[in-house]
Design a protein around this motif. Sequence first.
Motif, short mmCIF file in Angstrom:
data_model
loop_
_atom_site.label_atom_id
_atom_site.label_comp_id
_atom_site.label_asym_id
_atom_site.label_seq_id
_atom_site.Cartn_x
_atom_site.Cartn_y
_atom_site.Cartn_z
N ARG A 171 0.83 -1.20 0.00
CA ARG A 171 0.00 0.00 0.00
C ARG A 171 0.87 1.26 0.00
O ARG A 171 2.09 1.20 0.12
CB ARG A 171 -0.94 0.01 1.22
CG ARG A 171 -1.97 -1.12 1.23
CD ARG A 171 -2.94 -1.08 0.06
NE ARG A 171 -3.62 0.19 -0.05
CZ ARG A 171 -4.68 0.56 0.68
NH1 ARG A 171 -5.16 -0.24 1.61
NH2 ARG A 171 -5.26 1.73 0.49
N TYR A 172 0.23 2.43 -0.11
CA TYR A 172 0.97 3.68 -0.23
C TYR A 172 1.89 3.89 0.98
O TYR A 172 1.61 3.47 2.09
CB TYR A 172 0.02 4.86 -0.42
CG TYR A 172 -1.09 4.98 0.61
CD1 TYR A 172 -0.92 5.72 1.78
CD2 TYR A 172 -2.33 4.38 0.41
CE1 TYR A 172 -1.93 5.86 2.71
CE2 TYR A 172 -3.36 4.51 1.33
CZ TYR A 172 -3.15 5.24 2.47
OH TYR A 172 -4.16 5.35 3.39
N HIS A 177 -5.62 3.58 -9.17
CA HIS A 177 -6.45 3.50 -7.97
C HIS A 177 -5.58 3.67 -6.73
O HIS A 177 -4.38 3.38 -6.75
CB HIS A 177 -7.16 2.14 -7.94
CG HIS A 177 -8.22 2.02 -6.88
ND1 HIS A 177 -7.97 1.49 -5.63
CD2 HIS A 177 -9.53 2.38 -6.89
CE1 HIS A 177 -9.08 1.52 -4.92
NE2 HIS A 177 -10.05 2.05 -5.66
N SER A 178 -6.17 4.12 -5.64
CA SER A 178 -5.40 4.35 -4.41
C SER A 178 -4.72 3.08 -3.93
O SER A 178 -3.64 3.14 -3.32
CB SER A 178 -6.32 4.89 -3.31
OG SER A 178 -7.39 4.00 -3.05
N SER A 179 -5.31 1.91 -4.20
CA SER A 179 -4.70 0.66 -3.77
C SER A 179 -3.38 0.38 -4.49
O SER A 179 -2.58 -0.42 -4.03
CB SER A 179 -5.66 -0.51 -4.00
OG SER A 179 -6.01 -0.61 -5.37
N ASP A 183 -4.99 10.55 3.36
CA ASP A 183 -3.60 10.11 3.59
C ASP A 183 -2.72 10.42 2.38
O ASP A 183 -1.60 10.91 2.51
CB ASP A 183 -3.57 8.61 3.85
CG ASP A 183 -4.01 8.24 5.26
OD1 ASP A 183 -4.21 9.15 6.08
OD2 ASP A 183 -4.17 7.03 5.52
N ILE A 184 -3.23 10.10 1.20
CA ILE A 184 -2.44 10.29 -0.03
C ILE A 184 -2.24 11.77 -0.30
O ILE A 184 -1.13 12.21 -0.66
CB ILE A 184 -3.11 9.56 -1.20
CG1 ILE A 184 -2.99 8.05 -1.01
CG2 ILE A 184 -2.51 9.99 -2.54
CD1 ILE A 184 -3.83 7.23 -1.96
N CYS A 185 -3.29 12.58 -0.13
CA CYS A 185 -3.14 14.02 -0.33
C CYS A 185 -2.10 14.60 0.62
O CYS A 185 -1.25 15.41 0.20
CB CYS A 185 -4.49 14.71 -0.10
SG CYS A 185 -5.67 14.55 -1.46
N VAL A 196 -5.27 10.18 -8.91
CA VAL A 196 -5.43 9.04 -8.02
C VAL A 196 -6.92 8.85 -7.76
O VAL A 196 -7.62 9.78 -7.33
CB VAL A 196 -4.70 9.24 -6.68
CG1 VAL A 196 -4.91 8.03 -5.77
CG2 VAL A 196 -3.21 9.47 -6.90
N TYR A 197 -7.39 7.64 -8.03
CA TYR A 197 -8.80 7.33 -7.81
C TYR A 197 -8.95 6.70 -6.42
O TYR A 197 -8.79 5.49 -6.25
CB TYR A 197 -9.32 6.39 -8.89
CG TYR A 197 -9.21 6.95 -10.29
CD1 TYR A 197 -10.09 7.93 -10.74
CD2 TYR A 197 -8.22 6.49 -11.17
CE1 TYR A 197 -9.98 8.46 -12.01
CE2 TYR A 197 -8.10 7.01 -12.45
CZ TYR A 197 -8.98 7.99 -12.87
OH TYR A 197 -8.88 8.51 -14.14
#
Length: 600
Positions: free
Chosen positions: A207-208, A318-320, A344-346, A501-502
Amino acid sequence: MTDLSTHPTQVAGAWLADFQSALERRDIDAVLALFEPDCYWRDLVAFTWNIRTQEGPEAIRAMLEARLADTRPTAFAVEGDATEADGVVDAWFTFETAVARGRGHLRLRSGKAWTLLTTMTELKGFEERKGERRIKGAEHGANPQRKTWLERRQQEAETLGHSEQPYVLIVGGGQGGIALGARLRRLGVPTIIVEKNARAGDSWRKRYKSLCLHDPVWYDHLPYLPFPEDWPVFSPKDKIGDWLEMYTRVMELNYWGSTTAKKARFDEAKQEWEVVVERDGKEITLRPKQLVFALGVSGYPSLPKIPGAETFQGEQHHSSAHPGPEAWRGKKCVVLGSNNSAHDICAALWENGADVTMIQRSSTHIAPSDSLMELALGGLYSEAALKAGVTTDKADLIFASVPYKIMAPMQVPVYDEMKRRDADLYARLEKAGFLLDFGVDGSGLFMKYLRRGSGYYIDVGASELVANGSIKLRSGVTIERIHPKSVTLSDGSELPADLIVYATGYGSMNGWLTDLISPEVADRVGKVWGLGSDTPKDPGPWEGELRNMWKPTQVPQLWIHGGNLHQSRHYSQFLALQLKARMEGLSTPVHGLAPVHHAR
């Protein structure tokens, strides 16, 4: 009826004595007289061979008429001291049935039962080999055929799935499959876990980069082997990955990494599954009696189909599949979504110098982590709770003792206090244009999780970045079209983009069943997750328990296991007992098998 002025333990003991007497006489009217009209009896396997809440006297009557003669409950005894607060007596108790031992919880109001929880803890004659029952390990004396522990383990690895078949096959080797595998191992149920990733824990490792658990450590232990006392409150993903890998080895699980389940069918003649898996480039056919899907709390990643996506010259995923923020310093990044992963990603992109915009399509519940820990979890899962004698197992049972029907109104005061405590943050978020909600009925995060598995963010810092404008926000819109170097939003505005990012969530868990077995079987199982609350993404009618989770489904010998770490730990116990009982040939008549109201 017993006088409430006496000690709560005496009150509870007297009620249990009356309850046992009425049950042993099979006097259902006398049993019902011990319950108030607004009553709930939640049973985890002990009476119903199901996970089911009987809501109201008539539902209790129907259950007892079906199950009392066969269950033969007895030996009810108060465990420890009962307590009383606000007119409610709380008591723990133990009991037995014809085939099992159990533990329960009781709440009395004015001497009558308001809520009753009964849970199966072990099957008589098939107990875990622990404590006084533990195996010796060493083989004393002379034996020319002696095999070491390692030799026995190697022989098991060579034969299980080849010359010998597992009784249970678990598809999915993340936290859920691993927790269930450990329970089954302790019960002596031959089990194989198949996982497409190479190593246990890879589903976390991949994961990210910035991912940490948003739930606290006390909530997240695995069965039998708690995290060390110095484990961080919020576990980094790679640390969790390493723990899961270690756990599979220490618990001696038959874990097949780099193995993909390709196709499954049920052989009616043999009453077993035929599952084709690919391992090390070779196809192997496994023939388990029971098939468990343990693929998380959701299905395949949901990717929106947006016109022009194929023309985009940047990167989109996708975020995954998001690898991390390092490559995007100074770049224009658009994140579609506004729940946990999106935040989290932002935040990670912003920290690494990216220009990032969050696209919020619909309102989101924000629960600041400190407030959530103190107001919602602290009484059960914290150092303070442990000091008060609330162990993880006890906390799980307290949580389980609250029927879902009354859980929502009990949660509302928690989030009312959160609104008051964090009013400044919420005001600044709304001023920035962020669309906030606390659930349609104000019941907050956990009810959103149970009802739909989405729609919230546990704030560990990103909300401040949204509030102060560091993370740019476009709310109430979505991406309508994608161009080579930009996106057009539904309000007609355009944003330059190097990365999309979706963070758009996942489909239903039974999407896996469609591909592995058939669409017909997926529809027979029906929708997975949700309570039937008739709230967004959780259509009615009311079902009272999570759909198809940890209990018999409409497809015999097919089970769904998953949820967060807390649920994987707690409910794996009851799923393992159901599977063990079937392996040993015990009669397991299921009361109240849930009907299917919604297909995929």
